[in-house]
Design an enzyme around this catalytic site. Sequence first.
Site, mmCIF file in Angstrom:
data_model
loop_
_atom_site.group_PDB
_atom_site.id
_atom_site.type_symbol
_atom_site.label_atom_id
_atom_site.label_comp_id
_atom_site.label_asym_id
_atom_site.label_seq_id
_atom_site.Cartn_x
_atom_site.Cartn_y
_atom_site.Cartn_z
ATOM 1 N N HIS A 51 -20.821 -2.521 -7.156
ATOM 2 C CA HIS A 51 -19.836 -3.608 -7.050
ATOM 3 C C HIS A 51 -19.737 -4.020 -5.579
ATOM 4 O O HIS A 51 -19.793 -3.180 -4.686
ATOM 5 C CB HIS A 51 -18.472 -3.146 -7.575
ATOM 6 N N SER A 67 -13.918 -14.494 -11.054
ATOM 7 C CA SER A 67 -12.783 -15.339 -11.460
ATOM 8 C C SER A 67 -12.909 -15.882 -12.882
ATOM 9 O O SER A 67 -12.525 -17.020 -13.154
ATOM 10 C CB SER A 67 -12.566 -16.479 -10.461
ATOM 11 N N LYS A 82 -10.117 -2.458 -11.012
ATOM 12 C CA LYS A 82 -10.094 -2.104 -9.583
ATOM 13 C C LYS A 82 -8.981 -1.060 -9.355
ATOM 14 O O LYS A 82 -8.697 -0.292 -10.258
ATOM 15 C CB LYS A 82 -9.891 -3.354 -8.721
ATOM 16 N N GLU A 119 -17.356 -4.817 -3.733
ATOM 17 C CA GLU A 119 -16.288 -4.189 -2.931
ATOM 18 C C GLU A 119 -16.720 -2.813 -2.447
ATOM 19 O O GLU A 119 -16.345 -2.384 -1.357
ATOM 20 C CB GLU A 119 -14.989 -4.129 -3.757
ATOM 21 N N ASN A 147 -12.687 -4.830 -15.236
ATOM 22 C CA ASN A 147 -12.671 -3.947 -14.058
ATOM 23 C C ASN A 147 -11.280 -4.062 -13.437
ATOM 24 O O ASN A 147 -10.959 -5.061 -12.798
ATOM 25 C CB ASN A 147 -13.750 -4.414 -13.057
ATOM 26 N N GLU A 166 -22.588 -11.252 -9.886
ATOM 27 C CA GLU A 166 -21.242 -11.485 -9.374
ATOM 28 C C GLU A 166 -21.319 -12.107 -7.978
ATOM 29 O O GLU A 166 -21.408 -11.384 -6.976
ATOM 30 C CB GLU A 166 -20.482 -10.158 -9.279
ATOM 31 N N GLY A 189 -12.297 -12.699 -7.158
ATOM 32 C CA GLY A 189 -10.900 -12.645 -6.741
ATOM 33 C C GLY A 189 -10.447 -13.854 -5.935
ATOM 34 O O GLY A 189 -9.375 -13.836 -5.329
HETATM 35 C C1 PEP Z 1 -14.776 -8.113 -10.306
HETATM 36 O O1 PEP Z 1 -14.013 -7.376 -9.706
HETATM 37 O O2 PEP Z 1 -15.852 -7.673 -10.714
HETATM 38 C C2 PEP Z 1 -14.381 -9.504 -10.544
HETATM 39 C C3 PEP Z 1 -15.248 -10.319 -11.082
HETATM 40 O O3 PEP Z 1 -13.108 -9.853 -10.158
HETATM 41 P P1 PEP Z 1 -12.336 -11.229 -10.529
HETATM 42 O O4 PEP Z 1 -12.552 -11.492 -11.987
HETATM 43 O O5 PEP Z 1 -10.900 -10.942 -10.203
HETATM 44 O O6 PEP Z 1 -12.931 -12.304 -9.687
#
Ligand code: PEP
Length: 252
Positions: free
Chosen positions: A97, A214, A14, A99, A12, A169, A175
Amino acid sequence: MQANRARYVIGNWKMNGSQQHVAAFFDRLSQVELPATEMVVCPPSIYLSQAAQILKPSSQIKLGAQDVSAHPPGAYTGQISASMLIEQGCRYAIVGHSERREYNKETDADVAAKFLAAKLAGLTPILCVGETHAQRLAEQTDKVVVSQLNSILSHHGADVFEGALLAYEPIWAIGTGLTATPEQAQAVHHLLRETIGGYDSSVAARLPILYGGSVKASNAAALFSMPDIDGALVGGASLQAEEFLAICESNK
Ligand code: PEP
């Protein structure tokens, strides 16, 4: 022991990238022998058609969108319908998601509508669920993720999860550089699978459940070794072709 389910690594991006980055990333991936795992990349929608032209339909790497409208084409300024995404070469769509839940105020009902619109149009929806840090500290994790899942499951049954994907998640791990331990993630994945299994055990047994938060090459293998973790949804680390490939390599 790992179950016989499809294994996935989904990137992803973003709101990152550029035409130059898309060209360099997909050119690099087309030069190497790809690991035997399902690979999906979700760039910003504006780059889908550029990526699709580099990849060609026969590519092992598939494209996904980071969001999809709940509506068919019509008067919805700024939105992109599932049929338009398919036209651009897209096969998957992330829905819910954290966000988008936070910045766009998407509710469980909005997410359920997007999930169903994607599914109906022929996209594979990737439903994201996860708790905040405060909810984990308050021992609310199980309640929160089951309630997010139930906003679809209790209204539409397990059948809509056939051919879909689920991603756990934890918001505190996205992040931040903090990752759930393999044991913490496994416990939630198991709970999600059991919850779907309460409706239909064979749909639950077949459903790939991905971990996100992450994930990088250095921690991926330990997560992938857990029995209910079938892959990863990767944010930051999916922007670098070599890092993305290394994560895919540990999920064969
Ligand atoms: C995500 O945006 O779904 C995500 C898991 O981001 P990151 O791997 O940067 O934590």
